[in-house]
Design an enzyme around this catalytic site. Structure first.
Site, mmCIF file in Angstrom:
data_model
loop_
_atom_site.group_PDB
_atom_site.id
_atom_site.type_symbol
_atom_site.label_atom_id
_atom_site.label_comp_id
_atom_site.label_asym_id
_atom_site.label_seq_id
_atom_site.Cartn_x
_atom_site.Cartn_y
_atom_site.Cartn_z
ATOM 1 N N ARG A 99 -3.804 3.717 -28.749
ATOM 2 C CA ARG A 99 -3.376 4.934 -29.453
ATOM 3 C C ARG A 99 -3.960 6.176 -28.784
ATOM 4 N NH1 ARG A 99 -4.234 4.370 -35.735
ATOM 5 N NH2 ARG A 99 -2.233 5.440 -35.797
ATOM 6 N N SER A 767 -5.124 56.476 -29.556
ATOM 7 C CA SER A 767 -4.444 55.260 -29.980
ATOM 8 C C SER A 767 -3.858 54.601 -28.740
ATOM 9 C CB SER A 767 -3.335 55.574 -30.984
ATOM 10 O OG SER A 767 -2.693 54.382 -31.377
#
Length: 886
Positions: A99, A767
């Protein structure tokens, strides 16, 4: 001298070489098995091959690192000693499962092989030991089909068709009704398929089977479905997968055996209730793959009460130990319970929030842990519409509510078609008998998923919940005909391309499109977000150009507007004509006349937005795009405009040509328009301050911030600042009002970041316009780069699309320079960002690190940014030192 590297870790008999905190090395599955062994929980003996071995396997051109195979054989002997049977022994054979298991849960994305070790000799030993020939041949046919598909690459449908044909020939309806002779026939038929399709006989040597099985799991790390899943979930390729080789326990021995999957709490709602499904006389893939529709976990209580009670005790012990909701897999062999897996369970966002909040109340975890457990992106699931309960619904089928939410789209029957139609921006619903890991791309492209088979823990359900997709599973009423591209239900035939709607919260499949409503966020959401707000340092604003978006953002917790794009207002139907008149004006007087028409419209816009955001800052960007964007381009539109304003088409075309630019992004736009046509900015500032004065007279507190775009020199900002101040002063004098306002600029050009100390002298705030800054740093056009950037990411030229997440090495370096230089002049200079990066979690964390004051993003991303900012604060990215000012 450095010790020899260890590649194989044993577990079993109540002890283990590894531990639960070794997920990076052992993968989630291996670490879980090791930890359960330490806790005294019954797990089959086995061993885990490390993720490092997987990575070495690829470096060595798909050969094992030195010593790994020898360690594997040694660990195999230890398993044999632990439980008795021996691998490859014809009299008493040990069978194993091989697995996969990466450190992050990737359900169904990699390969697993069960019953490995069977051949024509060992089958006799298994029959002898179990005294059950039917069980043994059932395991054998499963093994040949699974190994043939996963390891040898034979199409799974070849085996499934043969199985269905055998059931028809023998007149049975279920796999469990097949006789021993039928199962023997299938083993032979399956081996013939392998020989025909691969040119080689099915491998009989158990050690060769084991080596090939390990190879297959390693190879599946780079399989298409695993790569797609990693890309969608930001899982690094460099992690690799572990391989757990575990002694088989058999759920298909009869009616006192079975297999199941469970969650320690409901993965859809988060309710504190044991939730799971079980199949008697079955193996694990039957539940997960949706091959048979399973029973609710309560069915186990009636038939096998001892095993059920053991399961209850174990799940409670595990949840308390891990302090999280777990996904567990188990098998019951002849009434005895074995745990095969325990891992943190996939869950919907609503469930994740409920579980996190409940576990804080239960004192299992802290508020900070609860905040850190929620994936910010997942909040998106909660913020979009759901089916209106008042809507009239034509319900045509009922399935299981496997993943909540609503979805509307055109029916498609293949993952490939779903992806193709989504590329054309069509919304689709993927309808499948059952999904498999190969469908991952189509599931992601779809609005929702329907499966005819499978349960609440099937592949479709688990993956859909992880993606935040609506899913209806186990919808046995529908019969799919892939040949005719239709499905039928209750006498109705639905064709590919027809619209259906899904209600994933009820399991209803609805014909046609239905009305949707906005969701209610709920108490758990509000509770967790209140914790996040107390934790974060960054303020969160929104990008909004109208009162509707502003209202949505405020409801989602926005603390102001970081970007109001005034050009979006110019495109409104009632003012585009005046804008075009202004552009076409051939004199200053004519231009001012057109602008005078726009002034009251702009004032009304700003009144609405400032009122909606009362008491909070609103950053309004003055006109940014080039003027030609406002003019029509087609002959039909030009002729319509000509009639409307009485200007010949030839003049309109000439004006359009005169405004044409080879590279408008770097052309006559932003502050350059303000320098050459100052009357445009003058009108906009007048409208802003007029609106502020009107509201101020009504005792409404407003905080306008005027932002000048595309500045690259201090002189540009100085000139335009003077214009703004002069205009604002005149308006305030006229109204006899005093408005507190600020003037700042966008840092969106590399030069602006490099000379930020000069620009800061004229700025009250910065900004970062990260969209344009990314364009100018990379020399990319965002509109055109989409044609090749996905390939750049796929080929690892770039780690991710720089328009999605901030490029911290390049764009980020300029931002850092801009912050340091700006604050060297004004230590308290307010700085934020207003590109869409403001809602992307890794970018938010980076802004936190830089010491920005706020980020701004679209309204529906505000909660995402709030949570991401809190997680950044918890992660300790505090070097820059934050202030609490907005």
């Amino acid at each position: 001298m450095k010790g020899k590297k260890k590649y194989v870790y044993y577990f079993g008999d109540g002890k283990a070489d590894g531990r639960g905190d070794m997920k990076d090395l052992l993968g989630g599955k291996g670490a879980g098995l090791a930890e359960m062994s330490h806790l005294g929980i019954p797990v089959p003996s086995g061993f885990t091959i490390t993720t490092e071995a997987c990575l070495e396997f690829y470096k060595l051109n798909k050969t094992y690192p030195k010593g790994m195979w020898e360690e594997t054989l040694k660990a195999l002997k230890k398993v044999e000693k632990s439980i008795g049977p021996k691998f490859g022994d014809p009299d008493n054979p040990l069978l194993v499962a091989v697995r996969s298991g990466a450190r992050a849960s990737m359900p169904g994305m990699m390969d697993t092989v069960l019953n490995l070790g069977l051949n024509d000799q060992t089958i006799e030993g298994l029959i002898k030991r179990s005294n059950n020939a039917r069980f043994a041949y059932d395991a054998y046919r499963r093994f040949v089909a699974m190994f043939g598909n996963v390891v040898l690459g034979v199409n799974r449908e070849r085996f499934e068709r043969t199985l269905e044909e055998q059931k028809i020939v023998t007149g049975v309806h279920s796999d469990t009704a097949l006789s021993v002779d039928s199962l023997k026939t299938l083993v032979t038929a399956f081996k013939d398929i392998v020989l025909k399709d691969t040119g080689n006989p099915f491998p009989e040597d158990p050690l060769e089977q084991l080596r090939l099985g390990i190879d297959a799991v390693f190879n599946s790390w780079h399989g298409k479905r695993a790569q797609t899943y990693r890309r969608l979930n930001n899982i690094p390729e460099s992690w690799g997968t572990g391989v757990s080789v575990v002694a088989m326990v058999f759920g298909n021995l009869g009616e006192t055996s079975g297999t199941g999957v469970a969650f320690t709490r409901d993965p859809s709602t988060g309710k504190k209730k044991f939730f799971g499904e079980f199949l008697f006389n079955a193996q694990g893939e039957d539940v997960v793959a949706g091959i048979r529709t399973p029973l609710p976990i309560d069915a186990l209580k009636k038939r096998l009460p001892k095993a059920y009670n053991d399961l209850l005790n174990i799940y409670k012990k595990l949840e308390k130990h891990y302090t999280d909701m777990l996904d567990i897999e188990f098998t019951i062999q002849d009434g005895k319970l074995y745990m095969l897996q325990s891992r943190v369970g996939k869950r919907t966002t609503a469930a994740a929030l409920q579980i996190a909040v409940d576990m804080v109340k239960e004192r299992l975890i802290t508020q900070k842990t609860a905040i850190s457990r929620i994936d910010p992106y997942q909040l998106d699931q909660l913020l979009h519409p759901m089916i209106d309960p008042k809507a009239k619904l034509n319900v045509i089928a009922q399935g299981l509510p496997a993943s909540p939410g609503a979805a509307i789209g055109k029916v498609v029957f293949t993952a490939e078609e779903a992806e193709a139609m989504a590329e054309r921006h069509e919304k689709v619903i993927l309808v499948r008998t059952e999904t498999s890991p190969e469908d991952i791309g189509g599931m992601h492209a779809s609005e929702g998923i329907v499966t005819a088979r499978g349960g609440m823990t099937s592949h479709a359900a688990v993956v859909a919940r992880g993606m935040g997709k609506c899913c209806v599973a186990g919808c046995g009423e529908i019969t799919i005909n892939e040949a005719t591209q239709t499905f039928t239900t209750r006498g109705i035939t639905v064709k590919a391309g027809d619209f259906i709607s899904l209600n994933g919260s009820t399991g209803e499949v609805i014909l046609g499109k239905v009305a949707l409503i906005q969701p209610q966020l709920g108490t758990a959401f509000n509770t967790l977000m209140s914790w996040a707000d107390k934790t974060r340092k960054l303020k969160i604003r929104t990008n909004a150009d109208n009162k509707r978006d502003a209202a949505v953002a405020r409801r989602f917790g926005a603390e102001g507007i970081g970007l109001c794009r005034t050009e979006h207002m110019f495109f409104e139907e009632d003012r585009i004509l005046a804008v075009r008149e202004m552009i076409l004006a051939d004199s200053l007087e004519a231009r001012k006349k057109a602008l005078a028409k726009l002034l009251p419209m702009q004032k009304k816009d700003f009144i609405e937005i400032l009122r909606e955001m009362k008491d909070l800052p609103v950053t309004i960007r003055l006109l940014d795009p080039p003027l030609h964007e406002f003019l029509p381009h087609t002959n039909k539109d030009l002729e319509a405009l000509s009639k409307e304003i009485g200007v010949p088409v030839t003049i309109l075309k000439a004006k359009g040509q005169s405004l044409h630019e080879f590279n408008p992004m770097l052309g006559h736009r932003g502050c350059r328009l303000g320098i050459t046509f100052p009357e445009i900015y003058e009108m906009q500032v007048e409208a802003i301050i007029e609106a502020a004065c009107s509201l101020s007279k009504k005792k409404i507190t407003v905080m306008p911030e005027i932002m000048i775009p595309l500045v690259s020199t201090c002189a540009e900002l100085a000139q335009l600042r003077a214009l703004c101040v002069e205009t604002a002063t005149a308006v305030m004098a006229r109204h006899k009002q005093k408005i507190t306002y600020t003037i700042g600029t966008m840092i969106e050009l590399p030069r602006a970041a490099l000379v930020a100390d000069q620009i800061a002298q004229e700025a009250d705030f910065f900004s970062f316009g990260t969209n344009d800054l990314t364009q100018t740093v990379f020399g990319l056009s965002r509109d055109d780069a989409g044609k090749f950037l996905p390939e750049y990411v796929e080929k690892k030229v770039l780690p991710q699309d720089p328009f999605v997440a901030i490029d911290q090495e390049g764009v980020g370096l300029l931002m850092e320079i801009g912050v340091k230089k700006g604050r060297s002049v004004k230590p308290k200079l307010k700085i934020g960002i207003c590109g869409e990066h403001g809602g992307e979690p890794s970018s938010v964390a980076f802004c936190h690190t830089l010491g920005l004051d706020y980020v701004s993003c679209s309204p529906y991303r505000v909660p995402i940014a709030r949570l991401a900012a809190a997680q950044a604060a918890i992660a300790g990215k505090d070097e820059a030192g934050h202030r609490s000012t907005v």
